[in-house]
Design a protein around this motif. Sequence first.
Motif, PDB file in Angstrom:
ATOM      1  N   ARG A  25      41.471  33.271  40.239  1.00 12.57           N
ATOM      2  CA  ARG A  25      41.812  32.198  39.294  1.00 12.57           C
ATOM      3  C   ARG A  25      43.273  31.779  39.444  1.00 12.57           C
ATOM      4  N   ALA A  50      35.006  31.771  41.174  1.00 12.21           N
ATOM      5  CA  ALA A  50      36.187  31.840  40.298  1.00 12.21           C
ATOM      6  C   ALA A  50      37.298  30.917  40.775  1.00 12.21           C
ATOM      7  N   SER A  54      38.565  27.520  38.859  1.00 12.89           N
ATOM      8  CA  SER A  54      39.966  27.435  38.459  1.00 12.89           C
ATOM      9  C   SER A  54      40.598  26.134  38.947  1.00 12.89           C
TER      10      SER A  54
END
Length: 195
Positions: A25, A50, A54
């Motif tokens: 992230r 992820a 992000s």
Amino acid sequence: MKLKQVVVFCASSPGHESIFMESARMVGEALVSREINLVYGGGRVGLMGAIADSVMANYGEVYGVIPKFLNSKEIGHRDITQLMEVDTMHERKAKMNLLCDGVIALPGGFGTMEELFEMLTWGQLGLHQKPIGLLNVDGFYDHLILFIEHMVKTGLLKKENQQMLLFANDIHELIDKMEAYEAPAVPKWLNLEQS
């Protein structure tokens, strides 16, 4: 050289330590803050998902490249800028290479290693001059870095080729190194002809 689009290779699983997902992230946030688009394997799961989430959450651009057989298993990420479908894993890597200015490897398994080393090999052969970086999250790549040093000590890898692989513990430091990177002047195949 200012990086505009970077391929990130990473795991399709989250791993056992929360720091892996947190780092993915953070990399996404860092890419957006530096106006760098993400190119990746197109998955919605694990570290892959992820980092894509992000970047999208921070209003960046994400380009996924996924083989049909993986997309058909419903792991393709539909909520990104563009998801491109290809026929094979080989086509996937070739397409990702065409789309990027550099490569970053986050923690991962066999697939991540295979992708990383193919890009390194292409660079060693002079097929591209792009910077390649390892983000050494929580010492994940410590043993690999030592092993590559061992390759040089045994005479099976040239020092200039070892230096093609950049690494850092911090994503901004890694991007700085990548943007300052200069490829070896002579590709491996020319060295072989001269020896």
